[in-house]
Motif scaffolding. Structure first.
Motif, PDB file in Angstrom:
ATOM      1  N   ILE A   1       0.832  -1.205   0.000  1.00  0.00           N
ATOM      2  CA  ILE A   1       0.000   0.000   0.000  1.00  0.00           C
ATOM      3  C   ILE A   1       0.859   1.244   0.000  1.00  0.00           C
ATOM      4  O   ILE A   1       0.646   2.185  -0.778  1.00  0.00           O
ATOM      5  CB  ILE A   1      -0.951   0.004   1.213  1.00  0.00           C
ATOM      6  CG1 ILE A   1      -1.971  -1.127   1.079  1.00  0.00           C
ATOM      7  CG2 ILE A   1      -1.665   1.344   1.335  1.00  0.00           C
ATOM      8  CD1 ILE A   1      -2.813  -1.335   2.327  1.00  0.00           C
ATOM      9  N   PHE A   2       1.873   1.246   0.867  1.00  0.00           N
ATOM     10  CA  PHE A   2       2.713   2.437   0.962  1.00  0.00           C
ATOM     11  C   PHE A   2       3.520   2.642  -0.313  1.00  0.00           C
ATOM     12  O   PHE A   2       3.766   3.771  -0.720  1.00  0.00           O
ATOM     13  CB  PHE A   2       3.640   2.339   2.172  1.00  0.00           C
ATOM     14  CG  PHE A   2       4.301   3.634   2.520  1.00  0.00           C
ATOM     15  CD1 PHE A   2       3.536   4.753   2.811  1.00  0.00           C
ATOM     16  CD2 PHE A   2       5.671   3.758   2.561  1.00  0.00           C
ATOM     17  CE1 PHE A   2       4.130   5.963   3.130  1.00  0.00           C
ATOM     18  CE2 PHE A   2       6.278   4.960   2.885  1.00  0.00           C
ATOM     19  CZ  PHE A   2       5.503   6.054   3.173  1.00  0.00           C
ATOM     20  N   SER A   3       3.930   1.548  -0.963  1.00  0.00           N
ATOM     21  CA  SER A   3       4.654   1.660  -2.228  1.00  0.00           C
ATOM     22  C   SER A   3       3.794   2.336  -3.275  1.00  0.00           C
ATOM     23  O   SER A   3       4.262   3.180  -4.039  1.00  0.00           O
ATOM     24  CB  SER A   3       5.081   0.273  -2.723  1.00  0.00           C
ATOM     25  OG  SER A   3       6.008  -0.314  -1.846  1.00  0.00           O
ATOM     26  N   LEU A   4       2.510   1.974  -3.318  1.00  0.00           N
ATOM     27  CA  LEU A   4       1.600   2.607  -4.264  1.00  0.00           C
ATOM     28  C   LEU A   4       1.452   4.089  -3.973  1.00  0.00           C
ATOM     29  O   LEU A   4       1.396   4.918  -4.882  1.00  0.00           O
ATOM     30  CB  LEU A   4       0.224   1.921  -4.209  1.00  0.00           C
ATOM     31  CG  LEU A   4       0.174   0.492  -4.763  1.00  0.00           C
ATOM     32  CD1 LEU A   4      -1.205  -0.109  -4.507  1.00  0.00           C
ATOM     33  CD2 LEU A   4       0.496   0.472  -6.256  1.00  0.00           C
ATOM     34  N   VAL A   5       1.402   4.442  -2.695  1.00  0.00           N
ATOM     35  CA  VAL A   5       1.302   5.835  -2.304  1.00  0.00           C
ATOM     36  C   VAL A   5       2.520   6.609  -2.784  1.00  0.00           C
ATOM     37  O   VAL A   5       2.419   7.693  -3.349  1.00  0.00           O
ATOM     38  CB  VAL A   5       1.158   5.954  -0.763  1.00  0.00           C
ATOM     39  CG1 VAL A   5       1.378   7.388  -0.320  1.00  0.00           C
ATOM     40  CG2 VAL A   5      -0.214   5.477  -0.327  1.00  0.00           C
TER      41      VAL A   5
ATOM     42  N   ASP B   1      14.207   4.023  -0.006  1.00  0.00           N
ATOM     43  CA  ASP B   1      13.495   2.852  -0.513  1.00  0.00           C
ATOM     44  C   ASP B   1      12.455   2.457   0.523  1.00  0.00           C
ATOM     45  O   ASP B   1      12.772   2.307   1.707  1.00  0.00           O
ATOM     46  CB  ASP B   1      14.477   1.696  -0.752  1.00  0.00           C
ATOM     47  CG  ASP B   1      13.833   0.536  -1.506  1.00  0.00           C
ATOM     48  OD1 ASP B   1      12.691   0.165  -1.169  1.00  0.00           O
ATOM     49  OD2 ASP B   1      14.481  -0.005  -2.417  1.00  0.00           O
ATOM     50  N   VAL B   2      11.215   2.271   0.081  1.00  0.00           N
ATOM     51  CA  VAL B   2      10.131   1.989   1.009  1.00  0.00           C
ATOM     52  C   VAL B   2      10.339   0.681   1.761  1.00  0.00           C
ATOM     53  O   VAL B   2       9.793   0.478   2.851  1.00  0.00           O
ATOM     54  CB  VAL B   2       8.776   1.998   0.267  1.00  0.00           C
ATOM     55  CG1 VAL B   2       8.631   0.791  -0.628  1.00  0.00           C
ATOM     56  CG2 VAL B   2       7.606   2.097   1.237  1.00  0.00           C
ATOM     57  N   THR B   3      11.121  -0.252   1.194  1.00  0.00           N
ATOM     58  CA  THR B   3      11.358  -1.536   1.853  1.00  0.00           C
ATOM     59  C   THR B   3      12.528  -1.500   2.828  1.00  0.00           C
ATOM     60  O   THR B   3      12.851  -2.514   3.433  1.00  0.00           O
ATOM     61  CB  THR B   3      11.625  -2.631   0.806  1.00  0.00           C
ATOM     62  OG1 THR B   3      12.840  -2.337   0.100  1.00  0.00           O
ATOM     63  CG2 THR B   3      10.480  -2.741  -0.182  1.00  0.00           C
ATOM     64  N   SER B   4      13.156  -0.339   2.988  1.00  0.00           N
ATOM     65  CA  SER B   4      14.387  -0.249   3.797  1.00  0.00           C
ATOM     66  C   SER B   4      14.148   0.418   5.145  1.00  0.00           C
ATOM     67  O   SER B   4      14.981   1.189   5.623  1.00  0.00           O
ATOM     68  CB  SER B   4      15.469   0.495   3.014  1.00  0.00           C
ATOM     69  OG  SER B   4      15.804  -0.186   1.840  1.00  0.00           O
TER      70      SER B   4
ATOM     71  N   VAL C   1       1.557   2.396   8.476  1.00  0.00           N
ATOM     72  CA  VAL C   1       2.409   1.341   7.942  1.00  0.00           C
ATOM     73  C   VAL C   1       3.598   1.097   8.850  1.00  0.00           C
ATOM     74  O   VAL C   1       3.951  -0.053   9.147  1.00  0.00           O
ATOM     75  CB  VAL C   1       2.885   1.698   6.517  1.00  0.00           C
ATOM     76  CG1 VAL C   1       3.922   0.691   6.027  1.00  0.00           C
ATOM     77  CG2 VAL C   1       1.704   1.730   5.554  1.00  0.00           C
ATOM     78  N   SER C   2       4.247   2.170   9.324  1.00  0.00           N
ATOM     79  CA  SER C   2       5.410   1.988  10.187  1.00  0.00           C
ATOM     80  C   SER C   2       5.010   1.326  11.501  1.00  0.00           C
ATOM     81  O   SER C   2       5.773   0.544  12.077  1.00  0.00           O
ATOM     82  CB  SER C   2       6.113   3.330  10.454  1.00  0.00           C
ATOM     83  OG  SER C   2       5.307   4.191  11.222  1.00  0.00           O
ATOM     84  N   GLY C   3       3.797   1.612  11.982  1.00  0.00           N
ATOM     85  CA  GLY C   3       3.310   0.929  13.174  1.00  0.00           C
ATOM     86  C   GLY C   3       3.149  -0.560  12.935  1.00  0.00           C
ATOM     87  O   GLY C   3       3.452  -1.381  13.809  1.00  0.00           O
ATOM     88  N   THR C   4       2.691  -0.925  11.737  1.00  0.00           N
ATOM     89  CA  THR C   4       2.581  -2.340  11.373  1.00  0.00           C
ATOM     90  C   THR C   4       3.959  -2.983  11.338  1.00  0.00           C
ATOM     91  O   THR C   4       4.170  -4.087  11.847  1.00  0.00           O
ATOM     92  CB  THR C   4       1.897  -2.483  10.002  1.00  0.00           C
ATOM     93  OG1 THR C   4       0.582  -1.932  10.070  1.00  0.00           O
ATOM     94  CG2 THR C   4       1.814  -3.949   9.590  1.00  0.00           C
ATOM     95  N   LEU C   5       4.916  -2.293  10.730  1.00  0.00           N
ATOM     96  CA  LEU C   5       6.278  -2.812  10.657  1.00  0.00           C
ATOM     97  C   LEU C   5       6.885  -2.962  12.049  1.00  0.00           C
ATOM     98  O   LEU C   5       7.759  -3.806  12.271  1.00  0.00           O
ATOM     99  CB  LEU C   5       7.151  -1.888   9.810  1.00  0.00           C
ATOM    100  CG  LEU C   5       6.808  -1.808   8.316  1.00  0.00           C
ATOM    101  CD1 LEU C   5       7.625  -0.725   7.647  1.00  0.00           C
ATOM    102  CD2 LEU C   5       7.057  -3.144   7.644  1.00  0.00           C
ATOM    103  N   ALA C   6       6.437  -2.135  12.983  1.00  0.00           N
ATOM    104  CA  ALA C   6       6.961  -2.180  14.346  1.00  0.00           C
ATOM    105  C   ALA C   6       6.168  -3.138  15.236  1.00  0.00           C
ATOM    106  O   ALA C   6       6.261  -3.064  16.467  1.00  0.00           O
ATOM    107  CB  ALA C   6       6.958  -0.776  14.946  1.00  0.00           C
TER     108      ALA C   6
END
Length: 400
Positions: free
Chosen positions: A16-20, A178-181, A284-289
């Motif tokens: 989702i964030f990549s699309l944004v 990079d959004v994946t980094s 998204v960052s909350g999900t990653l955390a």
């Protein structure tokens, strides 16, 4: 079974964030973003900034700094031209460098500065060129997923829109852009502590009238870690009367934020924290955390204010990016004024008798007047400050 479910949410969040990000910026300046334009143009404005960084120099031409880390600080100076057609809050990106100064943000000059002594000398010289009382240094620390040129242009937009008349100083750490980094960026922000500490000490050593330190997103993690380190080493900067900290969309765990604020005890001036409950990037960052809430999207502003900070809730402000993560840029004309209002102390016997908290309480009552007609903003002032200033702790939202 929990691990695959959690992993799927992480993948979904990144997608989702990549699309944004792709929708917001189809072509990003990985190289060549600092190519200088000498094309003449009328009606432009220019912003000159000094740069301190923990990024390694880029091998590609017209780029200055890349995505790799280095321990030592490096320095540069850049001038960016803003077109006469500029819309406040936006960055008019060139379709390819160097761009057209009539319609785009373009670089007018870009050069390395040879070492810390030269950087400090140049900063001192620029401050002294300002009239006394206007010698303000604005230090900006960018966030996650930010290339060097993106940090430069965002800071140029902010300083131009705010009509900031002091000396802008960009501190840029080694985001990979990079959004994946996210993990790489978090580690880079952590590693940047020593460099940021030295930059803040260098700025303070030039004795500006006022220092505003503003961080965005994951840059707030770098800032909090640095302030904690400075506090523990006896080099606290937030205890100075002329220093104000502004935290925009902090990508920081709530528990970590509470821990750091308790360690920092009572800064001379309360921090100003900008939040927005619809910030998708922080979701998204909350999900990653691991599902941990972030300060910048926390809904209970009263709870945040109990940590001694002034909270500006921008949820009702319509963002100009799909992630609602850059709302602070829309308030460029107000944020330096808010910071100055927070740091302004009253003089004489009244100041000594009432203390700073009461003067900030009085400012808190009137902070809405600084917002202008740009937004509906809920302002929550710490209860202790509100009582000292005989104000209410929450200024209701409205079109001020």
């Amino acid at each position: 079974m929990s691990a695959p479910v959690r992993s799927s949410w992480v993948v979904r969040g990144l997608a989702i964030f990549s699309l944004v990000v792709v929708a917001a910026c189809a072509s990003r300046p990985y190289s060549g973003g600092m190519q200088v334009s000498l094309k003449p143009a009328q009606g432009t404005t220019e912003t000159d900034m000094l740069i301190a960084t923990t990024r390694a120099r880029a091998e590609e031409p017209d780029t200055l700094f890349g995505t790799q880390r280095q321990e030592r600080l490096d320095f540069a100076e850049v001038t960016v031209s803003i077109p006469p057609t500029h819309t406040p809050g936006n960055i008019e990106w060139p379709s390819y460098p160097p761009g057209d100064p009539n319609t785009d943000f373009v670089v007018r000059s870009a050069a390395f500065i040879d070492g810390e002594t030269a950087f400090r000398s140049e900063l001192r010289s620029r401050l002294r060129a300002k009239p006394k009382g206007s010698r303000t240094a604005l230090v900006f620390i960018h966030g996650y997923n930010t290339l060097f040129a993106e940090a430069v242009f965002r800071f140029a937009q902010f300083t131009a829109d705010s009509k900031f008349d002091g000396v802008p100083v960009l501190f840029t750490w080694a985001s990979e852009g990079d959004v994946t980094s996210y993990v790489y960026d978090t580690n880079s922000a952590t590693i940047a502590r020593n460099g940021l500490q030295q930059t803040l000490l260098d700025v303070a050593a030039t004795k500006p009238d006022e220092i505003i330190i503003m961080a965005h997103s994951l840059g707030n993690w770098a800032l909090l870690e640095t302030l904690r380190q400075m506090e523990l080493s006896g080099n606290s900067i937030v205890g100075r009367s002329n220093v104000t900290v502004v935290m925009a969309a902090p990508d920081v765990d709530l528990d970590v934020f509470q821990h750091h604020m308790e360690l920092l005890r009572k800064p001379n001036n309360p921090f100003v924290v900008l939040t927005s409950q619809d910030d998708r990037a922080l979701g998204v960052s909350g999900t990653l955390a691991g599902g941990r809430g972030r300060v910048g999207s926390f809904s209970d502003t009263q709870e945040l204010s109990e940590l001694g900070v002034i909270v500006l809730d921008l949820t009702d402000l319509e963002g100009n990016d799909a992630a609602n993560h850059n709302k602070f840029a829309l308030l460029a004309n107000q944020i330096p004024q808010v910071a100055s209002a927070v740091s302004q102390q009253i003089d004489g016997d009244i100041a000594r008798e009432r203390g700073f908290s009461r003067s900030v309480g009085d400012a808190g009552r009137d902070l809405g007047s600084f917002i202008g007609n740009a937004a509906s903003v809920v302002i929550t002032v710490p209860a202790s400050i509100a009582r000292a200033g005989r104000t209410t702790s929450v200024v209701p939202s409205g079109d001020y």
